[in-house]
Scaffold this motif. Structure first.
Motif, mmCIF file in Angstrom:
data_model
loop_
_atom_site.group_PDB
_atom_site.id
_atom_site.type_symbol
_atom_site.label_atom_id
_atom_site.label_comp_id
_atom_site.label_asym_id
_atom_site.label_seq_id
_atom_site.Cartn_x
_atom_site.Cartn_y
_atom_site.Cartn_z
ATOM 1 N N LEU A 18 89.782 19.387 85.043
ATOM 2 C CA LEU A 18 89.511 20.790 85.385
ATOM 3 C C LEU A 18 88.353 20.880 86.378
ATOM 4 N N CYS A 19 87.273 20.177 86.086
ATOM 5 C CA CYS A 19 86.083 20.275 86.931
ATOM 6 C C CYS A 19 86.321 19.685 88.319
ATOM 7 N N GLU A 20 87.186 18.686 88.413
ATOM 8 C CA GLU A 20 87.511 18.121 89.731
ATOM 9 C C GLU A 20 88.194 19.174 90.595
ATOM 10 N N ARG A 21 89.093 19.956 90.002
ATOM 11 C CA ARG A 21 89.760 21.012 90.760
ATOM 12 C C ARG A 21 88.772 22.130 91.112
ATOM 13 N N LEU A 22 87.951 22.518 90.134
ATOM 14 C CA LEU A 22 87.013 23.615 90.370
ATOM 15 C C LEU A 22 85.931 23.249 91.374
ATOM 16 N N SER A 23 85.690 21.962 91.566
ATOM 17 C CA SER A 23 84.672 21.545 92.533
ATOM 18 C C SER A 23 85.068 21.894 93.958
ATOM 19 N N MET A 24 86.335 22.238 94.179
ATOM 20 C CA MET A 24 86.808 22.627 95.507
ATOM 21 C C MET A 24 86.811 24.136 95.698
ATOM 22 N N ALA A 25 86.471 24.877 94.655
ATOM 23 C CA ALA A 25 86.493 26.345 94.729
ATOM 24 C C ALA A 25 85.254 26.858 95.452
ATOM 25 N N GLN A 26 85.358 28.083 95.992
ATOM 26 C CA GLN A 26 84.203 28.716 96.614
ATOM 27 C C GLN A 26 83.227 29.230 95.568
ATOM 28 N N PHE A 27 83.766 29.662 94.425
ATOM 29 C CA PHE A 27 82.907 30.156 93.348
ATOM 30 C C PHE A 27 83.571 29.890 92.009
ATOM 31 N N VAL A 28 82.751 29.811 90.968
ATOM 32 C CA VAL A 28 83.256 29.775 89.599
ATOM 33 C C VAL A 28 82.477 30.797 88.780
ATOM 34 N N CYS A 29 83.161 31.484 87.909
ATOM 35 C CA CYS A 29 82.520 32.424 86.992
ATOM 36 C C CYS A 29 82.294 31.707 85.666
ATOM 37 N N VAL A 30 81.114 31.889 85.103
ATOM 38 C CA VAL A 30 80.721 31.130 83.919
ATOM 39 C C VAL A 30 80.176 32.070 82.852
ATOM 40 N N ASP A 31 80.522 31.772 81.606
ATOM 41 C CA ASP A 31 79.974 32.516 80.474
ATOM 42 C C ASP A 31 79.891 31.560 79.294
ATOM 43 N N THR A 32 79.042 31.881 78.339
ATOM 44 C CA THR A 32 78.921 31.046 77.141
ATOM 45 C C THR A 32 78.905 31.920 75.904
ATOM 46 N N GLU A 33 79.288 31.329 74.806
ATOM 47 C CA GLU A 33 79.135 31.949 73.487
ATOM 48 C C GLU A 33 78.233 31.019 72.684
ATOM 49 N N PHE A 34 77.251 31.601 72.036
ATOM 50 C CA PHE A 34 76.275 30.775 71.327
ATOM 51 C C PHE A 34 75.738 31.536 70.124
ATOM 52 N N MET A 35 75.056 30.810 69.256
ATOM 53 C CA MET A 35 74.417 31.381 68.078
ATOM 54 C C MET A 35 72.945 30.990 68.121
ATOM 55 N N ARG A 36 72.054 31.953 67.891
ATOM 56 C CA ARG A 36 70.632 31.622 67.881
ATOM 57 C C ARG A 36 69.856 32.445 66.854
#
Length: 416
Positions: free
Chosen positions: A16-34
């Protein structure tokens, strides 16, 4: 857009990351507990470009997140897009010691194209895409396995919607010519110093009255001690002691451990247990701050006084007017505390530099220097440069006409 099944293996993540490395942008989000830990527990990562999207399970047995982290922090060719991304960036920094770069935050960007101060994600989606987000999965336990299909669908939606909104928002910024306004704001968000957790500087986040070196020395020592205690137990620092408790102890240090039982905010058990003993040792070993360590004095001009406070209020009114006129969030133009400093005579301020000066600072400076005035004409609030204002007799006529609600010639408005 192609939605992948939940990624739980290193091989699938690397592809997945190899393909996304060719993109102009990536949108990122996380789910976490704190809620119950010192360090946020990363439970899910979502990522998408304009072609594909996936959720990644960081808790999957044996998975190595290196391909993803390399993409986020080392690949300078891909723009990383977040919404209100401060906590997401913090998690990435905790894992790598680096921050994503280059970076773009849609919440900050919205401040440049609207009067929204801190628009929430659901409101952003509704405004740009006309969709209503199901918030039912928002407060679920993201650490529990297996994740439900509803949880995964909700989580991936955070980046698939964002991948559609970002190009639209970017086009709006380009059209308005305000993209460069955000350069400094985005660099601030990506600054690793914002996320570096140095216990020796933790005291600087605690509000304490005065600049007494001995008091601040005790505060510095206790704040660092609290960080180490919380890290060791992996619990929120507030469960060790709250900020106001440390500030009170710094101002009024107990003479002996038994006195801790009288301190509001501490358990009575601290009067004779080990953690109370460690706190007392910390206080006993605290040293006054040196002159070099003392926080800089807040820049001040003459004391505001009643008249100065009125000038500050007028500046805040001017800020509201200008924010509405150019459709930009007031907070992006100037902070309230900076307006008070301007009213007090301080001139080294962000609002008097760069684009902020052009859009707001020049008029703000004219106001405090007596070159700009307010007028109410036909029920509308106007800003008038003194050179353009009517003669005193005409001004009286304006005032009388306003009271009588009669039409008068309007004074010239301030142009952008």
């Amino acid at each position: 857009m192609k939605i992948h099944p939940l990624i739980t293996t290193t091989d699938a993540l690397a592809e997945l990351c190899e393909r996304l490395s060719m993109a102009q942008f990536v949108c990122v989000d996380t789910e976490f507990m704190r809620e119950n830990t010192y360090w946020p527990e990363l439970c899910l990562i979502q990522i998408a470009d304009n072609q594909e999207a996936a959720a990644i399970d960081p808790l999957a047995k044996g998975i190595d997140l290196s391909p993803l982290l390399d993409l986020l922090v080392d690949n300078e060719d891909v723009l990383k897009v977040f919404h209100a991304g401060g906590q997401d960036v913090e998690i990435i920094y905790n894992l790598t010691g680096k921050t994503p770069h280059p970076i773009f935050d849609t919440q900050i960007a919205m401040m440049a194209v609207s009067q929204s101060e801190q628009i929430g994600y659901s409101n952003l989606v509704e405004a740009w895409l006309g969709l209503t987000i199901d918030k039912g999965a928002r407060f679920t336990d993201w650490s529990r396995r297996p994740l439900t299909e509803r949880q995964i669908e909700y989580a991936i939606g955070d980046v698939t919607h964002l991948s559609k909104i970002f190009p639209k928002l970017l086009a709006r910024l380009i059209k308005t010519g305000r993209g460069e306004w955000l350069d400094i704001e985005m660099e601030k968000l990506a600054d690793p110093a914002n996320y570096r957790n140095d216990p020796t500087t933790a005291w600087q986040r605690i509000k304490a009255a005065g600049r007494n070196p001995a008091m601040l020395g005790r505060l510095k020592a206790m704040a660092a001690w609290r960080e180490y205690e919380a890290q060791d137990k992996n619990i929120p620092r507030g469960r060790i002691a709250r900020d106001e408790t440390l500030a009170d102890l710094a101002c009024h240090p107990p003479r002996q451990q038994a006195d801790l039982a009288k301190v509001r905010g501490l358990s009575a058990a601290w009067k004779d247990n080990e953690i109370g003993k460690r706190l007392m040792a910390t206080l006993d070993g605290a040293k006054p701050l040196t002159d070099a360590e003392l926080p800089p004095r807040t820049p001040r001009g003459a004391p505001l006084g009643k008249e100065g406070a009125l000038v500050a209020d007028l500046l805040k009114l001017l800020l509201k007017i200008r924010s509405r006129e150019i459709d930009v969030a007031a907070r992006l133009l100037a902070r309230s505390e900076d307006l008070e400093l301007l009213a007090a005579g301080v001139r080294q301020l962000p609002l008097l530099e760069g684009w902020r000066f052009d859009q707001f600072g020049k008029d703000a400076l004219d106001l405090v220097e007596g070159k700009l005035a307010f007028a109410v004409v036909n029920g509308k609030l106007k800003m008038t440069h003194i050179d353009d204002a009517p003669a005193p007799a005409a001004a009286s006529a304006v005032a009388e006409a306003v009271i009588a609600d009669e039409p008068v010639a309007e004074p010239a408005e301030v142009t952008e």
